[in-house]
Write a protein that holds these residues in place. Structure first.
Motif, PDB file in Angstrom:
ATOM      1  N   ALA A 167      83.022 -26.667  75.531  1.00  8.33           N
ATOM      2  CA  ALA A 167      83.046 -25.937  74.263  1.00  8.33           C
ATOM      3  C   ALA A 167      81.638 -25.969  73.693  1.00  8.33           C
ATOM      4  CB  ALA A 167      84.041 -26.572  73.295  1.00  8.33           C
ATOM      5  N   VAL A 177      88.379 -20.597  70.174  1.00  2.00           N
ATOM      6  CA  VAL A 177      87.024 -21.156  70.165  1.00  2.00           C
ATOM      7  C   VAL A 177      86.082 -20.045  70.610  1.00  2.00           C
ATOM      8  CG1 VAL A 177      85.517 -22.911  71.160  1.00  2.00           C
ATOM      9  CG2 VAL A 177      87.890 -23.464  70.633  1.00  2.00           C
ATOM     10  N   ALA A 199      83.474 -23.364  63.677  1.00  2.00           N
ATOM     11  CA  ALA A 199      84.022 -24.294  64.666  1.00  2.00           C
ATOM     12  C   ALA A 199      85.542 -24.219  64.676  1.00  2.00           C
ATOM     13  CB  ALA A 199      83.575 -25.706  64.334  1.00  2.00           C
ATOM     14  N   ILE A 225      87.756 -35.666  64.118  1.00  3.82           N
ATOM     15  CA  ILE A 225      87.020 -34.443  63.807  1.00  3.82           C
ATOM     16  C   ILE A 225      86.724 -34.464  62.316  1.00  3.82           C
ATOM     17  CG2 ILE A 225      86.954 -31.934  63.977  1.00  3.82           C
ATOM     18  CD1 ILE A 225      89.175 -32.078  66.009  1.00  3.82           C
ATOM     19  N   TYR A 232      87.316 -26.658  66.702  1.00  5.57           N
ATOM     20  CA  TYR A 232      87.674 -27.824  67.486  1.00  5.57           C
ATOM     21  C   TYR A 232      88.971 -28.474  67.002  1.00  5.57           C
ATOM     22  CZ  TYR A 232      82.854 -27.446  69.094  1.00  5.57           C
ATOM     23  OH  TYR A 232      81.673 -26.993  69.620  1.00  5.57           O
ATOM     24  N   LEU A 287      82.895 -33.657  67.156  1.00  7.75           N
ATOM     25  CA  LEU A 287      83.998 -34.450  67.678  1.00  7.75           C
ATOM     26  C   LEU A 287      83.479 -35.861  67.891  1.00  7.75           C
ATOM     27  CD1 LEU A 287      85.484 -32.075  70.431  1.00  7.75           C
ATOM     28  CD2 LEU A 287      86.091 -32.216  68.025  1.00  7.75           C
ATOM     29  N   TRP A 307      82.973 -20.804  75.182  1.00  9.77           N
ATOM     30  CA  TRP A 307      83.472 -21.873  76.050  1.00  9.77           C
ATOM     31  C   TRP A 307      83.509 -21.432  77.510  1.00  9.77           C
ATOM     32  CZ3 TRP A 307      87.735 -20.026  78.564  1.00  9.77           C
ATOM     33  CH2 TRP A 307      88.431 -18.976  77.929  1.00  9.77           C
TER      34      TRP A 307
END
Length: 407
Positions: A176, A239, A182, A320, A184, A311, A242
């Motif tokens: 990623a 996302v 973001a 996170i 995540y 992360l 990636w």
């Protein structure tokens, strides 16, 4: 998703390429025809619907495309129910009781159905016969159908073909890259939801590598874990940048594949154009976070506020943080807002933060929380804790951030 027998793909030098459908006139016409079949069978039985599907397959070499699209429409856009006012199991019990010990013949069958109708309060023997096995899948009635946009159905077909390649996956590696905004947190939420085992490496600036390992043996059972990976894939599509690499157990049941293959590879990137049907993640998880963002935006500061771009791997999980404060010189501080009150949540949150060993995380804790009752002690976090009432003042957070990067 699609059953295995409806997956369409080719393998070149061990690399799997799923079948995709372009929004060509012929494919759009096929979708229109399938939609028309559904609409013409509202309140009709499923087996009648499937008979018309088979008619559409006649003369087509790509009959699995027809079946795949019909499968998706049946599962995503349609609703089937057992018809009638009496439960089929109750009808069967009554009919079998009346028929017990009687020689079967046409006349006797009609008498039994008529008697059962009277006993059950059903209008006719014909209705009794219709109810007898109304709960079988092919006897259920189509009670709702929401026609999709034709292009979106083709996109859903493409994604289902890609998902299906992961059924036999035993390892998945996702890189990623730096993402704005973001996504995540949603990614990690879905790994937890589907029970995926994740190892995280990397950082917010260069990107993160997420490794999801399934059964260790290439010859072990992989279907259950692969199914979880397949369900996870639509979340990954949210996302923005990636790459994905999956190791697959080869299909030995197909005559056209190379029996010498020990492993297949499936590769995807964010540039491949797949479209997710999962809902877009919310911009903020709470009013606390959205309010903090709004107030920060009104300040004159050289710091930049970023949402969930980092992360933090810890033993037993991943953190996170809600925000990252980025200084122009490249130094940064993470901000975690703790405003949720459940004791088990608070204990887990602070335990993970403690295990992380990170000293660049500011903890903004609501004074409304009963930390003592939850068994949480914030003394371990020293001067990195900010307590706030109602709203979180970004000025106070920035002052602490300044002290942290200077110290």
């Amino acid at each position: 998703m699609l059953p295995t027998d409806l997956l369409m793909f080719k393998v070149k030098a061990g690399l799997v390429e799923p079948r995709r459908l372009k929004p060509a006139p012929s494919n759009l016409a096929l979708v229109t025809a399938l939609v028309s079949v559904f609409e013409s069978h509202l309140q009709g039985k499923r087996f009648q619907l499937e008979e018309d599907f088979k008619a559409l397959e006649v003369g087509r070499s790509d009959y699995r495309v027809v079946r795949g699209l019909a499968h998706l429409l049946s599962n995503d856009q349609a609703e089937f129910e057992t018809g009638g006012t009496v439960e089929p199991a109750q009808v069967r019990e009554q009919v079998f009781k009346l028929a017990q010990g009687q020689p079967p013949n046409r006349k006797r069958t009609q008498e039994v159905l008529a008697q059962a109708a009277r006993a059950l309060g059903v209008d006719s023997s014909e209705e009794t016969l219709d109810l007898l096995y109304a709960d079988l899948p092919d006897q259920q009635r189509l009670v709702r159908f929401d026609p999709p946009d034709p292009v979106s159905l083709l996109q859903r077909f493409d994604l289902a073909q890609a998902q299906g390649q992961l059924y036999r996956a035993y390892s998945l590696i996702i890189t990623a890259h730096r993402n704005e905004p973001a996504r995540y947190k949603q990614l990690l939420k879905y790994t937890k939801l589907f029970g995926l085992m994740v190892t995280v490496e990397g950082d917010a600036d260069t990107g993160f590598t997420l490794t999801m390992d399934g059964p260790t043996s290439l010859f072990g059972g992989t279907t259950r874990y692969g199914l979880a990976l397949a369900k996870f894939l639509p979340a990954l599509l949210h996302v923005t940048k990636w790459d994905l690499s999956a190791a697959l157990k080869p299909r030995k049941d197909l005559s056209w594949t190379d029996p010498a293959d020990e492993e297949w590879s499936f590769q995807l990137t964010s540039e491949d154009g797949y479209v997710s049907h999962y809902p877009e993640p919310k911009e903020h998880d709470s009013a606390l976070e959205s309010g903090f963002t709004e107030r920060f935006g009104k300040m004159k500061t050289e710091w930049t506020l970023e949402r969930e771009v980092d992360l933090v791997p810890v033993p037993g999980g991943v953190i996170i943080p809600d925000f990252r404060l980025l200084h122009p010189d490249g130094r940064s501080v993470l901000v975690e807002i703790v405003g949720y009150w459940r004791p088990d949540y608070l204990r887990k949150k602070f335990d993970l933060l403690r295990k992380s060993g990170r000293t660049d995380v500011i903890l903004a804790v609501s004074e409304r929380l009963n930390l003592e009752k939850a068994g949480v002690n914030v003394a371990d976090f020293g001067q990195r804790v900010i307590f706030f009432k109602g709203v979180l003042d970004p000025k106070v957070v920035l002052e602490l951030a300044e002290r942290l990067i200077e110290g």
